[in-house]
Design a protein around this motif. Structure first.
Motif, PDB file in Angstrom:
ATOM      1  N   LEU A 260       0.828  -1.206   0.000  1.00 40.33           N
ATOM      2  CA  LEU A 260       0.000   0.000   0.000  1.00 40.33           C
ATOM      3  C   LEU A 260       0.860   1.254   0.000  1.00 40.33           C
ATOM      4  CD1 LEU A 260      -2.714  -1.066   2.604  1.00 40.33           C
ATOM      5  CD2 LEU A 260      -3.021  -0.829   0.140  1.00 40.33           C
TER       6      LEU A 260
ATOM      7  N   ASP B 139      -2.680   5.645   1.739  1.00 41.59           N
ATOM      8  CA  ASP B 139      -3.800   6.014   0.863  1.00 41.59           C
ATOM      9  C   ASP B 139      -3.814   7.534   0.760  1.00 41.59           C
ATOM     10  OD1 ASP B 139      -6.069   6.229  -0.629  1.00 41.59           O
ATOM     11  OD2 ASP B 139      -7.443   5.788   1.012  1.00 41.59           O
TER      12      ASP B 139
ATOM     13  N   ASN C  76     -15.173  -0.198  -1.820  1.00 40.85           N
ATOM     14  CA  ASN C  76     -14.312  -0.962  -0.900  1.00 40.85           C
ATOM     15  C   ASN C  76     -13.881  -0.123   0.306  1.00 40.85           C
ATOM     16  OD1 ASN C  76     -14.390  -3.175  -2.693  1.00 40.85           O
ATOM     17  ND2 ASN C  76     -12.623  -2.360  -3.824  1.00 40.85           N
ATOM     18  N   PHE C  77     -14.848   0.604   0.858  1.00 39.87           N
ATOM     19  CA  PHE C  77     -14.555   1.399   2.055  1.00 39.87           C
ATOM     20  C   PHE C  77     -15.209   0.715   3.257  1.00 39.87           C
ATOM     21  CE2 PHE C  77     -15.237   4.622   5.235  1.00 39.87           C
ATOM     22  CZ  PHE C  77     -14.048   5.337   5.206  1.00 39.87           C
TER      23      PHE C  77
ATOM     24  N   ASN D  43     -10.872   0.388   3.923  1.00 43.80           N
ATOM     25  CA  ASN D  43      -9.824  -0.527   3.482  1.00 43.80           C
ATOM     26  C   ASN D  43      -9.363  -1.342   4.692  1.00 43.80           C
ATOM     27  OD1 ASN D  43      -7.471  -1.783   2.495  1.00 43.80           O
ATOM     28  ND2 ASN D  43      -7.075  -0.081   1.095  1.00 43.80           N
ATOM     29  N   GLU D  44      -9.699  -2.596   4.695  1.00 44.60           N
ATOM     30  CA  GLU D  44      -9.383  -3.459   5.837  1.00 44.60           C
ATOM     31  C   GLU D  44      -7.876  -3.690   5.973  1.00 44.60           C
ATOM     32  OE1 GLU D  44     -11.375  -4.400   8.103  1.00 44.60           O
ATOM     33  OE2 GLU D  44     -13.273  -3.778   7.199  1.00 44.60           O
ATOM     34  N   GLU D  45      -7.134  -3.609   4.873  1.00 44.09           N
ATOM     35  CA  GLU D  45      -5.686  -3.787   4.968  1.00 44.09           C
ATOM     36  C   GLU D  45      -5.046  -2.655   5.767  1.00 44.09           C
ATOM     37  OE1 GLU D  45      -3.855  -4.376   1.228  1.00 44.09           O
ATOM     38  OE2 GLU D  45      -5.242  -5.941   0.581  1.00 44.09           O
TER      39      GLU D  45
END
Length: 633
Positions: A84, A223, A358-359, A361-363
């Protein structure tokens, strides 16, 4: 960078300003990558011929942190960067160069399920390896993190292995750090900023998971974008609506399109808002258009206004500009309007969040909340600080920096004296010598340096045993510069000029003195450390200081009593200036204007003498100031 949106500015009001003695005796985890890149550009700009500024910066800062500030540093090196962060760095590069982001390579996992590892910059990696080699020669503990260095620093702090973290990345709080020092300049007189998570929680109400939610909304190193339309203030206001334990779950619900602020939710504030079915349940009472108070205009014309206290409309007070009625009906209407406005803002914010794919972001959440940055296979790492290998360090810096060996040894002496005092304090019976050459002689005085008191310690050694470890052309008196102690070549002199700037934390060079065939060193040492190592000598010095202070006070008291002015008797010698009382004689006292005559006695004789003197004065009709000028001229 850490958290985006000027996160440090949000935390700055809650920073504590600590002095140089704050870190004494404390363990601190240092983000080595921050030190490698810190001020390197500025050093190259000031001195284009500087060799490897990352080594110079790390060397002097470590000496100052260990010797001058008395801390026990633990250096942490970055491990493998996360995909990321690598993607965010590439996006920042593409955006800064004006290239199309569509050409940005993706770091999504391949069919095998694992993302391809991303290597760090080769030049930066080589700089870090050189700094690690330097720190090992200095005897400092070095730890390698699995991922981010600030993550391991934060984990060491949260688990109690260290007392604080030194890093400029604000996401250290998201990794669990309790105390973070943003910028540390040990040669600066101003106190440095120290942030405690307890102060942030008390001031802003933000805890670790709420900060993670903020970074999901405004962006971070992992991000860069965040959620469009979210700034620092908006994100702070939003996350403060929820408790720490529920904030991430609420974000997951909003990401699925489930708004916690609509009817049927557990928020009691939303249930109090009037819905469409109950819109007519509350009707605001009519108000007079002339005075603005409750009641119709027609009614006020007949019976008057109870608020204006008049009987007719023509006497009703006209409402001023910006008038706001304070009756219960208007207060309730304003409250409902504010609640509707707040509810509409909440729904608007939720729609922005739900529009993101995809909100959350679990990562990123897993990255910040995981505590596996420390390798615990062999247990908790043993943090030990060893003696520096001086000879190996001299060879390393002579080759890499082109420094003279005597120059390196001189800069090492503050660190060696600190280690020596700590060893003597822990085991007083051990016969040790500073650098195997000098023994403790005496305490000269108390010296204030950067607002912190130190003992100026005198170390003794016979001049016959003096070798090239410290070369000296002539004795250096107190206050002189170190350039008279060590002879440097032209390139080295330029380096010293660069090192003396505020960008570097170069410790003070010990002064060299010779007296009666003996060689002495003068170093600045911590007061408590010297007191623990040599209690008898410290007690003797303190007693001498008390005697000096007592003598000084007695001299001042004698001089103050003897300085009382006494009028001398007898005739005044010529050329002596008159006192102010004798210069301007007052006529009411009956004093003669002519100098040298005795004053006339009091009573009628005084009045008569004064009258006769005024009769004899030919300038009696002139002004008093004019008579004075004529008389004394």
């Amino acid at each position: 960078m850490g958290v985006g949106g000027s996160f440090w500015d949000l935390l700055k009001p809650y920073a504590r300003h600590e002095g140089a003695g704050y870190l004494r005796g404390r363990r601190v985890a240092v983000d080595l990558s921050f030190w490698v890149v810190s001020h390197s550009t500025a050093i190259r700009a000031r001195s284009p011929g500087a060799r490897k500024p990352h080594l110079r910066n790390t060397f002097f800062r470590t000496l100052s942190l260990f010797a001058k500030m008395g801390a026990f540093p633990v250096f942490v090196v970055d491990g493998q960067p996360s995909p990321l962060k690598s993607q965010a760095r590439a996006a920042r590069f593409f955006r800064g160069s004006g290239m199309d982001l569509a050409a940005l390579p993706s770091t999504e996992p391949e069919s095998s399920g694992a993302a391809a590892p991303v290597k760090r910059n080769a030049t930066f990696t080589r700089c870090v390896e050189e700094c690690v080699e330097l720190l090992e020669y200095l005897g400092m503990p070095v730890l390698w993190a699995k991922g981010e260095a600030e993550a391991l620093c934060a984990q060491l702090n949260s688990e109690g292995h260290v007392d604080a973290c030194i890093t400029a990345d604000s996401d250290a709080f998201l990794f669990g750090a309790k105390t973070v020092i943003k910028v540390l300049k040990s040669n600066c007189k101003e106190p440095f900023e120290c942030y405690n998570i307890a102060d942030i929680e008390a001031g802003l109400g933000l805890k670790r998971k709420q900060m993670v939610a903020m970074t999901l909304l405004i962006g971070s190193d992992h991000d860069l974008h965040g959620v469009p339309g979210f700034g620092l203030e908006t994100a702070l206001r939003f996350v403060q609506l929820f408790e720490e334990d529920e904030i991430l779950d609420k974000l997951r619900e909003i990401g699925r399109g489930v708004y916690p602020f609509l009817e049927g939710s557990d928020n009691p504030q939303i249930h109090d808002l009037p819905s469409s079915s109950t819109k007519g349940s509350f009707v605001k009472s009519p108000h007079c258009s002339h005075c603005g108070h409750p009641g119709s205009k027609k009614k006020h014309s007949k019976v008057g206004c109870n608020y204006c206290l008049v009987d007719a409309l023509e006497n009703c007070v006209e409402k001023p500009a910006g008038f706001k009625c304070e009756c219960p009906s208007c207060e309730k209407a304003r409250d409902l309007k504010e609640q509707r406005k707040h509810a509409n803002w909440q729904i608007k914010v939720c729609r922005r969040i739900a529009a993101e794919t995809n909100f959350p972001n679990e990562e990123i959440i897993k990255l910040y909340l995981s505590d596996d940055n420390l390798d615990k296979e062999n247990g908790v790492p043993l943090l030990s600080w060893n003696k520096p290998d001086v000879e190996a360090l001299v060879d390393f810096l002579t080759y890499s920096q082109n420094w003279e060996p005597s120059y390196i040894r001189q800069r090492m002496l503050p660190m060696l004296s600190t280690i020596y005092l700590r060893e003597v304090a822990s085991s007083p019976s051990t016969p040790l010598l500073l650098y195997d050459q000098y023994e403790f002689d005496s305490i000269q005085r108390i010296k204030i340096r950067h607002g912190h008191p130190y003992y100026l310690v005198k170390w003794k050694r016979d001049t016959q045993g003096l070798n090239s470890s410290i070369s000296s052309k002539k004795p250096v008196a107190e206050g002189e510069t170190s350039s008279e102690v060590v002879l440097l070549d032209e390139d080295e002199e330029d380096a010293v000029v660069c090192e003396s700037s505020e960008l570097l934390d170069e410790p003070d060079v010990p002064q060299v003195l010779t007296d009666d065939g003996c060689c002495f060193l003068l170093t600045d040492e911590d007061i408590q450390l010297v007191s623990s190592a040599f209690p008898k000598e410290t007690t003797r010095f303190q007693e001498q200081q008390r005697l000096k202070e007592a003598k000084s006070r007695s001299r001042k008291s004698k001089s103050s009593t003897s300085s009382t002015f006494e009028t001398p008797k007898g005739p005044r010698p010529s050329g002596v200036q008159l006192s102010i009382t004798e210069f301007y004689r007052h006529s009411k006292k009956g004093l003669s204007i002519e100098s040298g005559k005795k004053p006339v006695g009091e009573g009628e004789a005084s009045k008569e003498g004064s009258r006769k003197a005024s009769d004899r004065d030919p300038n009696n009709g002139l002004l008093k100031s004019t008579r004075r000028r004529l008389h004394f001229d």
